[in-house]
Structure formats: C-alpha cells, structure tokens
Design a protein around this motif. Structure first.
Motif, PDB file in Angstrom:
ATOM      1  N   TYR A   1      49.700  40.228  33.796  1.00 29.54           N
ATOM      2  CA  TYR A   1      49.291  41.250  32.824  1.00 29.54           C
ATOM      3  C   TYR A   1      50.392  41.377  31.762  1.00 29.54           C
ATOM      4  CZ  TYR A   1      45.673  42.561  36.214  1.00 29.54           C
ATOM      5  OH  TYR A   1      44.595  42.562  37.066  1.00 29.54           O
ATOM      6  N   SER A   2      50.541  40.328  30.989  1.00 31.92           N
ATOM      7  CA  SER A   2      51.718  40.228  30.136  1.00 31.92           C
ATOM      8  C   SER A   2      51.439  40.376  28.649  1.00 31.92           C
ATOM      9  CB  SER A   2      52.398  38.880  30.381  1.00 31.92           C
ATOM     10  OG  SER A   2      51.487  37.818  30.126  1.00 31.92           O
ATOM     11  N   LYS A   3      50.208  40.259  28.224  1.00 35.43           N
ATOM     12  CA  LYS A   3      49.911  40.380  26.802  1.00 35.43           C
ATOM     13  C   LYS A   3      50.075  41.832  26.354  1.00 35.43           C
ATOM     14  CE  LYS A   3      46.785  36.429  26.490  1.00 35.43           C
ATOM     15  NZ  LYS A   3      47.033  35.940  27.854  1.00 35.43           N
ATOM     16  N   ALA A   4      50.763  42.036  25.253  1.00 36.73           N
ATOM     17  CA  ALA A   4      51.021  43.387  24.763  1.00 36.73           C
ATOM     18  C   ALA A   4      49.749  44.034  24.230  1.00 36.73           C
ATOM     19  CB  ALA A   4      52.080  43.350  23.676  1.00 36.73           C
ATOM     20  N   VAL A   5      49.473  45.258  24.677  1.00 37.01           N
ATOM     21  CA  VAL A   5      48.291  46.010  24.254  1.00 37.01           C
ATOM     22  C   VAL A   5      48.706  47.438  23.933  1.00 37.01           C
ATOM     23  CG1 VAL A   5      45.991  46.829  24.897  1.00 37.01           C
ATOM     24  CG2 VAL A   5      46.783  44.595  25.710  1.00 37.01           C
TER      25      VAL A   5
ATOM     26  N   ALA B   1      42.267  48.073  28.262  1.00 33.12           N
ATOM     27  CA  ALA B   1      43.599  47.560  27.949  1.00 33.12           C
ATOM     28  C   ALA B   1      44.045  46.521  28.959  1.00 33.12           C
ATOM     29  CB  ALA B   1      44.589  48.715  27.893  1.00 33.12           C
ATOM     30  N   LEU B   2      43.762  46.724  30.221  1.00 36.54           N
ATOM     31  CA  LEU B   2      44.159  45.779  31.258  1.00 36.54           C
ATOM     32  C   LEU B   2      43.404  44.456  31.124  1.00 36.54           C
ATOM     33  CD1 LEU B   2      44.499  48.125  34.360  1.00 36.54           C
ATOM     34  CD2 LEU B   2      46.327  47.064  33.027  1.00 36.54           C
ATOM     35  N   LEU B   3      42.140  44.518  30.743  1.00 35.00           N
ATOM     36  CA  LEU B   3      41.385  43.285  30.521  1.00 35.00           C
ATOM     37  C   LEU B   3      42.036  42.444  29.425  1.00 35.00           C
ATOM     38  CD1 LEU B   3      37.750  44.691  30.708  1.00 35.00           C
ATOM     39  CD2 LEU B   3      38.688  42.912  32.195  1.00 35.00           C
ATOM     40  N   LEU B   4      42.490  43.109  28.387  1.00 34.55           N
ATOM     41  CA  LEU B   4      43.150  42.404  27.292  1.00 34.55           C
ATOM     42  C   LEU B   4      44.537  41.926  27.687  1.00 34.55           C
ATOM     43  CD1 LEU B   4      42.016  44.869  24.511  1.00 34.55           C
ATOM     44  CD2 LEU B   4      41.330  42.463  24.664  1.00 34.55           C
ATOM     45  N   SER B   5      45.260  42.756  28.426  1.00 33.20           N
ATOM     46  CA  SER B   5      46.620  42.396  28.819  1.00 33.20           C
ATOM     47  C   SER B   5      46.639  41.200  29.761  1.00 33.20           C
ATOM     48  CB  SER B   5      47.312  43.593  29.474  1.00 33.20           C
ATOM     49  OG  SER B   5      48.656  43.298  29.786  1.00 33.20           O
ATOM     50  N   LYS B   6      45.684  41.118  30.662  1.00 34.68           N
ATOM     51  CA  LYS B   6      45.618  39.984  31.587  1.00 34.68           C
ATOM     52  C   LYS B   6      45.034  38.749  30.909  1.00 34.68           C
ATOM     53  CE  LYS B   6      44.035  38.565  36.199  1.00 34.68           C
ATOM     54  NZ  LYS B   6      43.176  38.859  37.363  1.00 34.68           N
ATOM     55  N   GLY B   7      44.327  38.947  29.813  1.00 33.21           N
ATOM     56  CA  GLY B   7      43.691  37.832  29.131  1.00 33.21           C
ATOM     57  C   GLY B   7      42.317  37.505  29.668  1.00 33.21           C
ATOM     58  N   VAL B   8      41.726  38.408  30.452  1.00 34.70           N
ATOM     59  CA  VAL B   8      40.347  38.209  30.913  1.00 34.70           C
ATOM     60  C   VAL B   8      39.415  38.229  29.711  1.00 34.70           C
ATOM     61  CG1 VAL B   8      38.475  39.152  32.332  1.00 34.70           C
ATOM     62  CG2 VAL B   8      40.836  39.217  33.158  1.00 34.70           C
ATOM     63  N   THR B   9      39.732  39.078  28.747  1.00 30.10           N
ATOM     64  CA  THR B   9      39.003  39.129  27.487  1.00 30.10           C
ATOM     65  C   THR B   9      40.011  39.052  26.346  1.00 30.10           C
ATOM     66  OG1 THR B   9      39.050  41.542  27.431  1.00 30.10           O
ATOM     67  CG2 THR B   9      37.149  40.495  28.488  1.00 30.10           C
TER      68      THR B   9
ATOM     69  N   LEU C   1      38.550  42.764  36.598  1.00 28.47           N
ATOM     70  CA  LEU C   1      39.803  42.021  36.486  1.00 28.47           C
ATOM     71  C   LEU C   1      39.932  40.890  37.496  1.00 28.47           C
ATOM     72  CD1 LEU C   1      41.954  45.174  35.862  1.00 28.47           C
ATOM     73  CD2 LEU C   1      41.697  43.276  34.251  1.00 28.47           C
ATOM     74  N   ASN C   2      38.851  40.597  38.241  1.00 30.79           N
ATOM     75  CA  ASN C   2      38.887  39.524  39.244  1.00 30.79           C
ATOM     76  C   ASN C   2      40.036  39.721  40.224  1.00 30.79           C
ATOM     77  OD1 ASN C   2      36.682  37.971  38.154  1.00 30.79           O
ATOM     78  ND2 ASN C   2      38.063  37.302  36.524  1.00 30.79           N
ATOM     79  N   ALA C   3      40.238  40.940  40.657  1.00 30.99           N
ATOM     80  CA  ALA C   3      41.323  41.253  41.590  1.00 30.99           C
ATOM     81  C   ALA C   3      40.979  40.763  42.993  1.00 30.99           C
ATOM     82  CB  ALA C   3      41.578  42.753  41.604  1.00 30.99           C
ATOM     83  N   PRO C   4      41.983  40.508  43.829  1.00 36.01           N
ATOM     84  CA  PRO C   4      41.734  39.980  45.174  1.00 36.01           C
ATOM     85  C   PRO C   4      41.077  41.007  46.082  1.00 36.01           C
ATOM     86  CG  PRO C   4      44.022  40.615  44.959  1.00 36.01           C
ATOM     87  CD  PRO C   4      43.423  40.723  43.573  1.00 36.01           C
ATOM     88  N   ALA C   5      40.397  40.513  47.110  1.00 38.27           N
ATOM     89  CA  ALA C   5      39.794  41.410  48.102  1.00 38.27           C
ATOM     90  C   ALA C   5      40.884  42.122  48.885  1.00 38.27           C
ATOM     91  CB  ALA C   5      38.903  40.620  49.057  1.00 38.27           C
ATOM     92  N   VAL C   6      40.704  43.419  49.089  1.00 36.24           N
ATOM     93  CA  VAL C   6      41.675  44.191  49.862  1.00 36.24           C
ATOM     94  C   VAL C   6      41.031  44.890  51.053  1.00 36.24           C
ATOM     95  CG1 VAL C   6      43.233  44.551  47.919  1.00 36.24           C
ATOM     96  CG2 VAL C   6      41.383  46.193  48.349  1.00 36.24           C
ATOM     97  N   SER C   7      39.729  44.679  51.293  1.00 36.62           N
ATOM     98  CA  SER C   7      39.044  45.234  52.460  1.00 36.62           C
ATOM     99  C   SER C   7      37.856  44.342  52.768  1.00 36.62           C
ATOM    100  CB  SER C   7      38.578  46.676  52.207  1.00 36.62           C
ATOM    101  OG  SER C   7      37.598  46.706  51.185  1.00 36.62           O
ATOM    102  N   SER C   8      37.222  44.572  53.920  1.00 31.61           N
ATOM    103  CA  SER C   8      36.096  43.732  54.319  1.00 31.61           C
ATOM    104  C   SER C   8      35.039  44.538  55.070  1.00 31.61           C
ATOM    105  CB  SER C   8      36.573  42.570  55.203  1.00 31.61           C
ATOM    106  OG  SER C   8      37.265  43.081  56.338  1.00 31.61           O
ATOM    107  N   GLY C   9      34.886  45.810  54.727  1.00 33.28           N
ATOM    108  CA  GLY C   9      33.899  46.655  55.389  1.00 33.28           C
ATOM    109  C   GLY C   9      32.489  46.399  54.901  1.00 33.28           C
ATOM    110  N   HIS C  10      31.504  46.842  55.675  1.00 35.05           N
ATOM    111  CA  HIS C  10      30.100  46.729  55.323  1.00 35.05           C
ATOM    112  C   HIS C  10      29.431  48.082  55.523  1.00 35.05           C
ATOM    113  CE1 HIS C  10      31.283  42.601  56.235  1.00 35.05           C
ATOM    114  NE2 HIS C  10      30.283  42.207  55.459  1.00 35.05           N
ATOM    115  N   GLY C  11      28.413  48.376  54.727  1.00 31.12           N
ATOM    116  CA  GLY C  11      27.732  49.654  54.866  1.00 31.12           C
ATOM    117  C   GLY C  11      26.544  49.771  53.939  1.00 31.12           C
ATOM    118  N   LEU C  12      26.086  51.009  53.749  1.00 29.24           N
ATOM    119  CA  LEU C  12      24.857  51.312  53.014  1.00 29.24           C
ATOM    120  C   LEU C  12      25.129  52.397  51.993  1.00 29.24           C
ATOM    121  CD1 LEU C  12      21.628  51.037  52.939  1.00 29.24           C
ATOM    122  CD2 LEU C  12      21.650  53.045  54.442  1.00 29.24           C
ATOM    123  N   ARG C  13      24.589  52.230  50.800  1.00 27.41           N
ATOM    124  CA  ARG C  13      24.548  53.343  49.851  1.00 27.41           C
ATOM    125  C   ARG C  13      23.107  53.571  49.438  1.00 27.41           C
ATOM    126  NH1 ARG C  13      25.012  51.455  44.190  1.00 27.41           N
ATOM    127  NH2 ARG C  13      25.691  49.279  44.144  1.00 27.41           N
ATOM    128  N   LEU C  14      22.758  54.815  49.233  1.00 31.72           N
ATOM    129  CA  LEU C  14      21.374  55.209  48.991  1.00 31.72           C
ATOM    130  C   LEU C  14      21.359  56.225  47.863  1.00 31.72           C
ATOM    131  CD1 LEU C  14      18.433  54.978  50.022  1.00 31.72           C
ATOM    132  CD2 LEU C  14      18.949  56.801  51.646  1.00 31.72           C
TER     133      LEU C  14
END
Length: 715
Positions: free
Chosen positions: A302-306, A587-595, A632-645
């Motif tokens: 996340y190095s590009k100045a924004v 701002a983070l999308l621009l700083s990382k260069g995703v966009t 931001l294509n961040a890494p997975a930090v959990s692996s739970g499963h469930g339901l939202r309604l």
C-alpha cells in the motif's frame, strides 16, 4: 452527516369472519335455552375475547353492539380499517407479522392485546368501559439445512498452533546448483538402448555430485545429503549457506546457484487486531473485513501516495492521534469560510483548525471524521494526564494516505452552499479565488469526503453539483453522506450527479447488518457503511462495555473537549460516520494499486459490496455494504460457515442451526433471501463477494405458509 451530535449543512365480531379466523363468543353473548326461538337482541356491553387470525393475512369482524366504541390501543403490527364508530363493532384487521418477528425467528405464534373503549345507554342506564381483544396470528415457516465440511469431536484430536509469522527472508537449509551444459553432462538423444541411457544418466549424476563436493571442499565447506535432481542440477545441505553460495558462484561451470529455501503449509492467516486502548470498541472495522486488510498491509504494497480531502468543520491538528496524518497549514490545508457573523469566522486562511468559541464544550466533527480514516496506530505523544496513550485506530493504518483538511462548517454546525462548492473545487486541485488571489492546493485529493448536506432542492444545489462534476472531471472521487432525515428525501450534495451517496447501517445481532432508521433512502444512494444505531433506540449488539455499561452501537473516533481544551474520543452516529469509511476504502484501493482512477475505484467498491435487502441495487443500501477485504483481495483470516437471512425491506433474521445444520424460521409474509456461505474475512457475514455461497429466494404468505429450501451447500 452525524445524527449525534448534530452537524453539517442542516446538517383488528361476528359471523362475518374469514375462514381462518374462528371467534368464540362468551356465554353472556347468547340468550338462555328456553325451548323457544330466541328473540334477537343487541348487546349493550362488550367482553374480553381472543381473535385468532391463524395464518390469514386479515379478518373482517362484526360484533353486535349498541353504543359507541373506539380502539384506544392498537399493536404496531396490526392495522384496522376503522378505529371508531357507533353500533356494531365492525372493521377489518390486517397483520404485518414481520414488524414483530424477533431476530431469532423462533416465535411460532404472535399475540398482542387490542384495547377498545366503549359506552352505551343514557341516564341511569349509561355504561362504559374497556375490553381487551387478544389478537393471535400464526407465523409462516421456512426450513432447510446448511451443509458444510464434515465436523467431529474426539479427545485424541489436537489443535495445531498457528505457524509463526515472519517478515524476514525464508529460511534455507542448503543450496541448489545447476551446471552449464558440457559434453560430460549432455543427455544422449535418440538412443534405442534404454540400458545405455540409464548408465549415461547415472554417470552424469556422479559427475555433478563430485563437482559440487570438490568446489565446497576447496572453500573449506562440507556438503551433506548431496542429491542429484537432474543431469545438470544437484541439491546439497550445508551449514553455512551464504559461504556455499559464494564459493559455487565463483565456479565457472556453475550456471546458477540458489538457496534451498524451506516452504511451509499455508493455513488461514490470523486477522490483525489492533492493540490501541479503544480499538476493541471500534466494531465497524471488523464488520467490513479490516482484520484481513490490515494483515494484507504487512506486505508493504500500500505504497502509492493518496490524499483524502475532508471538507468539514476543520480539524484539531494538535490531537495526538492524528499527528503525522494530515497535510498542515502551508501544505494545502485551508479554511474557506467566508462568513464572519458566526462568532469564529475570520475569513479564508490556511489554518482550518476547528476553533473554540463561547459556549462550545465538546465535539469536533471534522476531527471525528478524520480519525475514522487516518487515526494513528500505537503510541501517541502524551497530551494530558487522563489522555489515552494509544487511543483509537484509523482504517488506513500504514498505507501511504494523508488527509487534507478543508474547513467550511463553522462552530455552530452550519455551512453555505457557496463555500462547499468552492471547497470541492479546491480539494480537487482546481484553481479557486481565495481573498482575491488565485489559489490551488499542492496536494490535490484523489478522494473527497463530504460528511455534510441538506434537504435543499436540486435547483438550489446546482452550484454544488457543478463543483462535483468539475472535481470528477479533474479525477477526484466525491463521497458524501446520504443524510439523517428518517425519510426518502434526497440530500445534497450527496444526490448530485457524480457524487457517491453513502447510507448508514448498524448491527442487528444477526449475521447481517440493517439500515440505520435515520438513514435517508433514495435512488442516488450507491453504497452503505457502518454509521451506527439511532441514538434513541440505543442498540448494543457490538458486545463491548464502556465504563461498566454496554456500549451503544455508535462510532468511536477522535474528537476534542473544548471545555478542558484537550483531546478526547467521542461516540457519534450518522451518515457522517458512514461516508468516511467509504472514502478510506477508496483511498486504500488507490494506494495498493488495485484501481488507478475514480471510475475504476467506484466500480470496484460497487462490485465487491455485500448486497443487503432486496436483491440488487436498492434505495436503502445502494449496491450494499462495503467489503474492504473483498475489494482489496485481502487474505482469508477465517473459515466459518453459516446462514444469513433477510427480507426485501432489509430486516435481518438469525435462525439457530442445530448440530446437523438444520434450521426452521418462523417469519411473516414477504420476499426473503437465504444465503448459506463461508466467512473468509472474519466479519460474521456469510457468502459475501469472494466467498463461496448458495443463495435461495422464497416467498411466504397466507397462500404459501411453508417453504422447504432443502440442503444449502455453504462450501
């Protein structure tokens, strides 16, 4: 726009019943059995009774009565076609079950008292009173099962500790050497003699093995477990990897030599949890997936100045939690308030400090908004005896993002449209006239945040909208608070073409947030972000405690105590708090260069948002709740499963899953979405963008009171 404190550019008998409703009359309502045909009479009093709707949506009631009556207490989920009259008590009662369906959706029958006041007769025969008719209604049912990877329990199964994380170069246990092609190491091509080919390959292996051993020995090194990998390459374990690399690179017969680095099994990364004192109270960041984003930041990408411009009340540059996060006076910071009749205006200048004025005690709106974006992590400078040394955290953490403060809101919370329009152009890097001098900022903002607005007309807002268009053409993304008007009236400048209107959501206690009741809903709303619960409802689903009491679902950030003239931290709520969260993610999308530009950034925000409420874009949530981890294509930090309604009106329900993943929810009529999915970013919302999901839509009504969704595969 903040809801608290205020800020900004203000800122339900008879025989005529439906078949599903069977009313039992009390004994005094029927004449005694005399063996003769009874003479019809009209009752002069009313009695308590139960009115069962069963699964009907409504029932028409007609109770004989002589007198006057009125409904004096009507449950919120019931609607009466007539609330008062004389003669028979006659009306249609209609139920909206969804209004009182609990979060757990576990109440099979609803029940509530309807109170009627009545009077009859005259003179000595006059009577009056009240009766309670208890209305009951059966709920509709949806069943199903969430299937996920198999799970089991056993005392002989352990849990492995997560691997140690290191930011240093990978460990190596040896080297891999590749030799140049020579007559001794060339393979025999086209030979029909397989045995001869095998003998030749064996000879080649011996050649490279002897060669690497000689080179290491001449450098005083000993090679262990020398293993040929091909006719030209060999791996060897050595105790001193750097020395072996140097010796082998000096051998002219060596084409390349590299460390034989150690690779490890890749388990789910742990989310980053800030250690700042008040960070556990900042529930909005985990809700939008920042635990994964902050882990991703450790890669240093996340190095590009924004620059993010905060057009607001100004800011407290002396707040220790903002040190080093702001462009200062002389670096583009600007006060553009032209009015001087507000007690604190001294005309435009380069110092947008949010000032103290007589009667002002606490709260710097611009400082609060700025902290959401960019509050420092870790230790701050000591500023007062009771001040926290670490405080809160901002979304952008270590990213190369700075805030440009531009002051347009005075100390009374007001701003003019002209000042806002000027500020938008200035923040975008366009030249503007300040005190008669053509001025432009040296740090043009790629993202502009406007946590302000008002219910003005499109015609009156034209200058602001023109400024938004100019800023957009100059390359800025303009983000604005959608408004706290509890209605559907567009607020400007958020409703301007080109602006990104941001609605507010809050916690529901379930696996999806809901719209904050104050948050305006209209066609220009594009995105939603956490802004907190209505301060009059005091939701406390975040689970945190503040001073020994449950903390309300509000947004905590940096602020200022003007009475003590020292920094503090403040809970506020509103679309003002939602808007900067969208700005920070942009701002983070621009700083990382995703966009790389405003249009691409907005497209990415919309495409990765978590769709809430009705399927697709809607006036309440726009494209949905921002999802920082997915964006931001961040890494997975959990692996739970469930339901939202959720229903089409954005209400959320959380039926319990049994040990086999089965559920049964009791709901009102309506159109619903059930999403079974995984949760990779640790925010408790299942099946978001980038997460595997199984989505089903279904409708419940009196003609379809039960639905079975079957197995939903959350994997």
């Amino acid at each position: 726009m903040s809801r608290h404190p205020a800020s900004a550019l203000l800122g339900l008998l008879g025989l005529t019943l439906l078949s599903a409703c069977d009313v039992t009359f009390t004994p005094d309502m029927n004449p005694p059995d005399t063996g003769t045909t009874p003479v019809p009479t009209t009752p002069t009093t009313l009695a308590d009774r139960t009115v069962p709707l069963a699964q009907a949506a409504s029932a028409t009631l007609n109770v004989p009565f002589s007198g006057t009556w009125s409904a004096v207490s009507i449950p919120a989920w019931l609607r009466l076609s007539q609330q008062a009259g004389s003669g028979n008590v006659a009306f249609t009662v209609t139920a909206d079950r969804s209004l009182v369906t609990p979060l757990a959706a576990d109440q099979q029958t609803l029940s509530a008292p309807l109170t009627l006041s009545w009077s009859s007769g005259t003179g000595s025969a006059a009577r009056s009173g009240t009766v309670t008719w208890t209305v009951t209604a059966a709920q509709y049912s949806v069943t199903g099962r969430v299937t996920a990877p198999a799970q089991a329990q056993g005392n002989d199964i352990g849990t492995a500790a997560p691997p140690a994380r290191t930011d240093t170069a990978p460990e190596a246990r040896g080297v891999i050497v590749r030799y140049r092609a020579t007559p001794d190491t060339l393979g025999i091509q086209g030979t029909p003699d397989t045995r001869q080919a095998q003998q030749t390959q064996q000879a080649q292996w011996q050649t490279v093995t002897r060669q690497v051993a000689r080179t290491l020995s001449s450098a005083g090194l000993t090679g262990q477990a020398i293993r040929p990998l091909s006719s030209r390459s060999v791996a060897v374990q050595v105790s001193d990897v750097p020395a072996a690399l140097a010796a082998l690179r000096a051998d002219p017969s060596v084409e390349s030599v590299t460390p034989d680095v150690i690779l490890r099994a890749q388990a789910t990364a742990a989310p980053v949890t800030p250690t700042d004192q008040y960070a556990p109270l900042q529930w909005a960041y985990p809700l939008t997936g920042y635990g994964a984003v902050w882990r991703d930041m450790e890669s240093g990408t996340y190095s590009k100045a924004v620059t993010v411009a905060v057009i607001d009340t100004g800011v407290r540059f002396d707040h220790p939690d903002l040190k080093g996060q702001l462009w200062q006076p002389g670096e583009g910071a600007m006060d553009l308030i032209t009015s001087t009749g507000n007690g604190d205006g001294d005309g435009p200048d380069t110092d947008p400090t949010d000032p103290a004025v007589p009667g002002r005690s606490t709260g710097s709106h611009g400082t609060h908004v700025t902290g959401i974006i960019a509050a420092r992590w870790g230790l701050n400078d000591a500023s007062c005896a009771a001040c926290s040394l670490t405080g809160v955290v901002g979304a952008t953490r270590t990213a190369n993002v700075k805030v440009l403060p531009v002051r347009v809101i005075d100390a009374t919370g007001n701003a003019t449209e002209s000042d806002v329009a000027l500020a938008i152009r200035y923040a975008a890097g366009l030249p503007v006239s300040v005190n008669g001098v053509m001025t432009r900022t040296p740090h043009a903002a790629q993202v502009i945040n406007l946590s302000l607005g008002g219910a003005t007309s499109a015609a009156n807002a034209q200058e602001m909208c023109d400024a938004v268009q100019d800023a957009t053409a100059a390359g800025s993304l303009v983000v604005a608070a959608a408004g706290n008007g509890y209605g559907t009236l567009p607020y400007y400048p958020a409703a301007c073409p080109g602006a990104v209107a941001v609605a507010s959501v809050t916690l529901s206690g379930g696996s999806a947030p809901v719209r904050s009741t104050f948050s305006n809903a209209y066609p220009q709303v594009q995105l939603a972000a956490p802004g907190g619960a209505d301060p009059y409802t005091q939701g406390t689903f975040n689970g945190a405690a503040l001073n020994g009491k449950p903390m309300p679902d509000m947004i905590l950030s940096t602020s200022w105590d003007y009475q003590k003239n020292e920094p503090n931290y403040e809970l506020e709520v509103g679309t003002s708090q939602a808007s900067p969260q969208v700005a920070a993610l942009a701002a983070l999308l621009l700083s990382k260069g995703v966009t790389s530009d405003a249009a691409g950034t907005l497209a990415r925000l919309n495409a990765t948002a978590t769709d809430l409420g009705a399927a697709g874009r809607d006036d309440q949530f726009g494209y949905g709740l921002i999802n920082a981890a997915a964006a931001l294509n961040a890494p997975a930090v959990s692996s739970g499963h469930g339901l939202r309604l959720q229903d089409a009106r954005g209400r959320t329900y959380q039926p319990a899953l049994d040990t086999l993943g089965r559920f049964q929810a009791w709901l009102g009529d309506g159109i619903y979405r059930a999403v079974a999915g995984e949760d990779l970013n640790g925010n408790g919302i299942y099946g978001e963008t980038g997460e595997r999901r199984d989505e089903r839509s279904f409708t419940l009504s009196d003609t379809q009171p039960g639905v079975d969704l079957g197995d939903m595969q959350a994997r």
